[in-house]
Write an enzyme that holds these catalytic residues in place. Structure first.
Site, PDB file in Angstrom:
ATOM      1  N   SER A 192       0.819  -1.214   0.000  1.00  0.00           N
ATOM      2  CA  SER A 192       0.000   0.000   0.000  1.00  0.00           C
ATOM      3  C   SER A 192       0.854   1.267   0.000  1.00  0.00           C
ATOM      4  CB  SER A 192      -0.906   0.026   1.230  1.00  0.00           C
ATOM      5  OG  SER A 192      -1.631  -1.171   1.343  1.00  0.00           O
TER       6      SER A 192
HETATM    7  N1  SAH Z   1      -1.038  -4.781   3.855  1.00  0.00           N
HETATM    8  C1  SAH Z   1      -0.233  -5.174   2.696  1.00  0.00           C
HETATM    9  C2  SAH Z   1      -0.881  -4.854   1.381  1.00  0.00           C
HETATM   10  C3  SAH Z   1      -2.043  -5.679   1.148  1.00  0.00           C
HETATM   11  S1  SAH Z   1      -2.494  -6.004  -0.541  1.00  0.00           S
HETATM   12  C4  SAH Z   1       1.150  -4.562   2.749  1.00  0.00           C
HETATM   13  O1  SAH Z   1       1.446  -3.806   3.676  1.00  0.00           O
HETATM   14  O2  SAH Z   1       1.950  -4.896   1.872  1.00  0.00           O
HETATM   15  C5  SAH Z   1      -3.912  -7.006  -0.091  1.00  0.00           C
HETATM   16  C6  SAH Z   1      -3.571  -8.420   0.315  1.00  0.00           C
HETATM   17  O3  SAH Z   1      -4.772  -9.005   0.806  1.00  0.00           O
HETATM   18  C7  SAH Z   1      -3.103  -9.292  -0.830  1.00  0.00           C
HETATM   19  O4  SAH Z   1      -1.866  -9.871  -0.520  1.00  0.00           O
HETATM   20  C8  SAH Z   1      -4.218 -10.347  -0.949  1.00  0.00           C
HETATM   21  O5  SAH Z   1      -3.751 -11.628  -1.334  1.00  0.00           O
HETATM   22  C9  SAH Z   1      -4.761 -10.375   0.460  1.00  0.00           C
HETATM   23  N2  SAH Z   1      -6.119 -10.894   0.618  1.00  0.00           N
HETATM   24  C10 SAH Z   1      -7.202 -10.693  -0.163  1.00  0.00           C
HETATM   25  N3  SAH Z   1      -8.282 -11.327   0.346  1.00  0.00           N
HETATM   26  C11 SAH Z   1      -7.869 -11.928   1.501  1.00  0.00           C
HETATM   27  C12 SAH Z   1      -8.523 -12.739   2.480  1.00  0.00           C
HETATM   28  N4  SAH Z   1      -9.813 -13.053   2.378  1.00  0.00           N
HETATM   29  N5  SAH Z   1      -7.796 -13.182   3.548  1.00  0.00           N
HETATM   30  C13 SAH Z   1      -6.477 -12.885   3.640  1.00  0.00           C
HETATM   31  N6  SAH Z   1      -5.802 -12.129   2.745  1.00  0.00           N
HETATM   32  C14 SAH Z   1      -6.496 -11.657   1.688  1.00  0.00           C
END
Ligand code: SAH
Length: 225
Positions: free
Chosen positions: A74
């Site tokens: 992010s």
């Molecule tokens: N917080 C992260 C960025 C997140 S991008 C950072 O600091 O880098 C969003 C992430 O959420 C992705 O890796 C995706 O695979 C994950 N994601 C999406 N749906 C999800 C779910 N139901 N449970 C766990 N992870 C999930």
């Protein structure tokens, strides 16, 4: 051994990264982030350790960057904003992050909160982050692989705070039962192109919500039962 010594590609980047980080913190300040504890936490976490080698030089730009598997780390401003909202009523004892991704947001939380759980559904991302947290010496953040059948980590809750870092189409009320009394949840909600940060507060059996900034997150994949 310092973490950066184990990463030949960032050897020599230490000083430059400290300067770039200081500039990023000044930018966050100029964008209205006033919480000194959040600014200090983000000043300590080396974002270049959470992106691929090819992205090292852009690690302190205030932008989202690709991390593989169609996912992104992010934008720092959004990380600051979400973290600020999460601790605005006092620092929680434990927090659940949904969407580990690169591990960067989890590391920022671990600088501020005693017990951090973070859950990811893409196994290679989860494996990479586990190694990264060990290498960087983060002991108070526990990475878990998501279950197929349920959102969050019901076996470890309830949590004082939940931070969802992927965009839900509609408010994920199934997470309410993982919120302790008095807990808050910060979650991006809405159709692609029309997402906003929502803060949910739990007071006994009452759940209230506020809608805040417009944001743009990769989708939350909602497990179905
Ligand atoms: N917080 C992260 C960025 C997140 S991008 C950072 O600091 O880098 C969003 C992430 O959420 C992705 O890796 C995706 O695979 C994950 N994601 C999406 N749906 C999800 C779910 N139901 N449970 C766990 N992870 C999930």
């Amino acid at each position: 051994m310092k973490a950066q010594d184990k990463h030949p590609h960032v050897r020599g980047f230490g000083m430059a990264s400290a300067r770039s980080r200081a500039r990023l913190i000044e930018r966050l300040r100029s964008l209205g982030i006033e919480d000194e504890s959040v600014l200090a936490a983000m000043g300590r976490v080396q974002r270049h350790q959470f992106v691929d080698e090819a992205m090292t030089s852009r690690a302190y730009d205030d932008t989202a960057l690709p991390i593989g598997y169609g996912q992104t780390i992010s934008q720092p401003y959004i990380v600051a904003q979400m973290t600020r909202l999460l601790i605005a009523d006092g620092v929680p004892d434990n927090v659940l992050e949904i969407g580990t991704g690169s591990g960067y947001q989890g590391a920022v939380l671990a600088e501020l909160i005693a017990n951090v759980y973070t859950v990811e559904r893409i196994e290679p991302l989860y494996q990479r982050v586990r190694r990264r947290f060990v290498e960087l010496g983060y002991r108070n953040v526990r990475a878990r692989l998501a279950r197929e059948d349920v959102l969050g980590l019901p076996d470890y809750g309830p949590f004082d705070a939940i931070l969802v870092t992927a965009g839900a189409e509609t408010l994920p009320t199934s997470l309410y039962e993982q919120m302790a009394d008095g807990a808050r949840m910060v979650v991006p909600v809405g159709a692609s192109g029309n997402q906003h940060l929502i803060v949910v507060h739990r007071d006994g059996d009452q759940f209230s919500q506020e809608t805040l900034d417009a944001v743009s997150f990769v989708p939350l994949i909602e497990q179905r039962d």
